[in-house]
Design an enzyme around this catalytic site. Sequence first.
Site, PDB file in Angstrom:
ATOM      1  N   SER A  46       0.797  -1.231   0.000  1.00  0.00           N
ATOM      2  CA  SER A  46       0.000   0.000   0.000  1.00  0.00           C
ATOM      3  C   SER A  46       0.821   1.269   0.000  1.00  0.00           C
ATOM      4  CB  SER A  46      -0.920   0.021   1.221  1.00  0.00           C
ATOM      5  OG  SER A  46      -0.173  -0.090   2.411  1.00  0.00           O
ATOM      6  N   HIS A 340      -1.258   6.255   5.939  1.00  0.00           N
ATOM      7  CA  HIS A 340      -0.526   6.169   4.672  1.00  0.00           C
ATOM      8  C   HIS A 340      -0.234   7.573   4.148  1.00  0.00           C
ATOM      9  CE1 HIS A 340      -2.326   2.104   4.655  1.00  0.00           C
ATOM     10  NE2 HIS A 340      -1.271   1.782   3.937  1.00  0.00           N
TER      11      HIS A 340
END
Length: 382
Positions: A46, A340
Amino acid sequence: MSSSPHRALRGLLALCVAAGLASLAPTPAAAAPGTGPTAVVSMGDSYISGEGGRWQGNSLTTSGGRLGTDRAWTGGGYDPSRVYGSSEANGCHRSDSAEVKSAGALAAELINLACSGATTRNVFRASNGGVAYKGEAPQADQLAAVAASRDVKLIALSIGGNDLGFADVITTCATDYIVWYSYCHDDQQAAVDAKIDGAMAAVGKSIDEIRAVMTGAGYAAADYRIVLQSYPSPIPRSTENRYGESGWTRTNTGGCPFWNADSDWARDSLVPQIANRLKAVAQAKGAQFMDLRDMLQGREVCAKSSKLVSSTAPASASTSEWARWIDQNETQGPLQEDMHPNYYGQLALGRCLALVNARTTGNYSCRNTAGSGASGMYLTAG
């Protein structure tokens, strides 16, 4: 954001801080190295797939366009496929701002084979222990189709975090802050130490698998490069956090529910430990290494030198946070986006990749310039 610690826990138990993989339809025409369109390829999890690219900073506003932070806002609803394209359907979350897509004109084609949640087993070829993930073939097998029809010049790889259980580390540390009022760093350090040798061996095998695919497609080692990258810290050191550790502001306002001691451990022990081990793998396997441990310095969630987006502080690469906060009740998007690099962070990652692409040898750390956007990223040797 909720003021209830138990509602927060329900969301945090589902938190996924993971990685990425993409599907690519093979082109019928074959090409040998030096022929066909040039290509740069990203593979892994990711942190390179583009998870979190939906967001331009973080805002407490939960409706509409969230003060310009939500790139999925259509004016009348939300459509995450505007950012993640067809990968929204299976959750691979390959964003339009993902590292390889933000790197500029490095090649004729910029191809993202990464998928949110991927482990090393999702990179290996199926013939050598690899497994499909989210309905897509192992990434090395996807690379084989790309290598046969394009002239691949560089492969960027981010992998290993999910093998180490990074999502579990984040969930445990946040839960210990919100519910148990205890530290996580001691037991989580032991958990990481128990897994890291096996995880790094698997990262090394991932590089071997990529090389096997490229050799099978007729490439010599000098025809392409592999760049293995580490992970940035999405949270700051305790002294650089704009919220105190007592009370509920870290949970309900900032989206960074961690104790000072755990924040310092994550920023200055865990992230460097992983980076140093990944660098050793890269050196052993003849790959270049891009160190991202300091890439988000000052741009992390809750960092003093960055701001939440508000009516008086609009979304901006120069002032907003570059990582997605923990939205424990999913009032703004799914939990898998949390922790993230966001849109701004991904543009910065793309600039890092472009800078390393221009350096054909050597290992580099990529850092940001305070008050600047992606154009302020720079490399230091080492």
